[in-house]
Design a protein around this motif. Structure first.
Motif, mmCIF file in Angstrom:
data_model
loop_
_atom_site.group_PDB
_atom_site.id
_atom_site.type_symbol
_atom_site.label_atom_id
_atom_site.label_comp_id
_atom_site.label_asym_id
_atom_site.label_seq_id
_atom_site.Cartn_x
_atom_site.Cartn_y
_atom_site.Cartn_z
ATOM 1 N N ALA A 279 0.818 -1.219 0.000
ATOM 2 C CA ALA A 279 0.000 0.000 0.000
ATOM 3 C C ALA A 279 0.851 1.268 0.000
ATOM 4 C CB ALA A 279 -0.981 0.002 1.174
ATOM 5 N N GLU A 280 2.009 1.207 -0.673
ATOM 6 C CA GLU A 280 2.858 2.384 -0.820
ATOM 7 C C GLU A 280 2.410 3.173 -2.048
ATOM 8 O OE1 GLU A 280 6.926 1.137 -1.050
ATOM 9 O OE2 GLU A 280 6.880 0.196 0.916
ATOM 10 N N PRO A 281 2.821 4.424 -2.152
ATOM 11 C CA PRO A 281 2.485 5.198 -3.358
ATOM 12 C C PRO A 281 3.075 4.524 -4.600
ATOM 13 C CG PRO A 281 3.357 6.631 -1.648
ATOM 14 C CD PRO A 281 3.550 5.220 -1.172
ATOM 15 N N LEU A 282 2.347 4.566 -5.678
ATOM 16 C CA LEU A 282 2.763 3.891 -6.904
ATOM 17 C C LEU A 282 3.234 4.882 -7.957
ATOM 18 C CD1 LEU A 282 -0.144 1.317 -7.239
ATOM 19 C CD2 LEU A 282 2.090 1.000 -6.174
ATOM 20 N N ASP A 283 4.090 4.401 -8.843
ATOM 21 C CA ASP A 283 4.507 5.160 -10.016
ATOM 22 C C ASP A 283 4.650 4.170 -11.165
ATOM 23 O OD1 ASP A 283 6.995 3.907 -9.611
ATOM 24 O OD2 ASP A 283 7.856 5.657 -8.633
ATOM 25 N N ALA A 284 5.239 4.586 -12.246
ATOM 26 C CA ALA A 284 5.345 3.751 -13.440
ATOM 27 C C ALA A 284 6.155 2.482 -13.203
ATOM 28 C CB ALA A 284 5.948 4.557 -14.582
ATOM 29 N N ARG A 285 7.000 2.467 -12.189
ATOM 30 C CA ARG A 285 7.810 1.277 -11.920
ATOM 31 C C ARG A 285 6.942 0.088 -11.503
ATOM 32 N NH1 ARG A 285 12.089 4.350 -8.239
ATOM 33 N NH2 ARG A 285 10.105 5.248 -7.589
#
Length: 79
Positions: free
Chosen positions: A11-17
């Motif tokens: 549940a951490e912030p997501l990005d394109a990775r």
């Protein structure tokens, strides 16, 4: 959960990775004919072990192919 990035399972912030991780899991499935992981509960996707080698005697792949897919499946998104 097989295609969920560890940071998403935590549940951490997501990005394109996170998308790259999922693409790596899908590439592994398509190339090897089996999923890289079998995570029944989502929590297991938070800290997966390294997947088995992509190549098998029946389906050999160049080492560079395995390296690219394994890099996409790195647990640490900085990798």
């Amino acid at each position: 959960p097989t295609f969920v990035a560890p940071e998403q399972a935590q549940a951490e912030p997501l990005d394109a990775r996170a998308d790259q991780y999922s693409l790596g899991a899908l590439a592994y499935l398509l190339l090897a004919g089996r999923a890289p992981y079998t995570h029944p509960p989502l929590g297991a996707a938070a800290a997966p072990a390294a997947p088995p080698p992509l190549s098998t005697p029946e389906r050999p792949f160049p080492g560079a192919t395995d390296a690219v897919v394994r890099r996409a499946l790195a647990v640490d998104r900085e990798d």
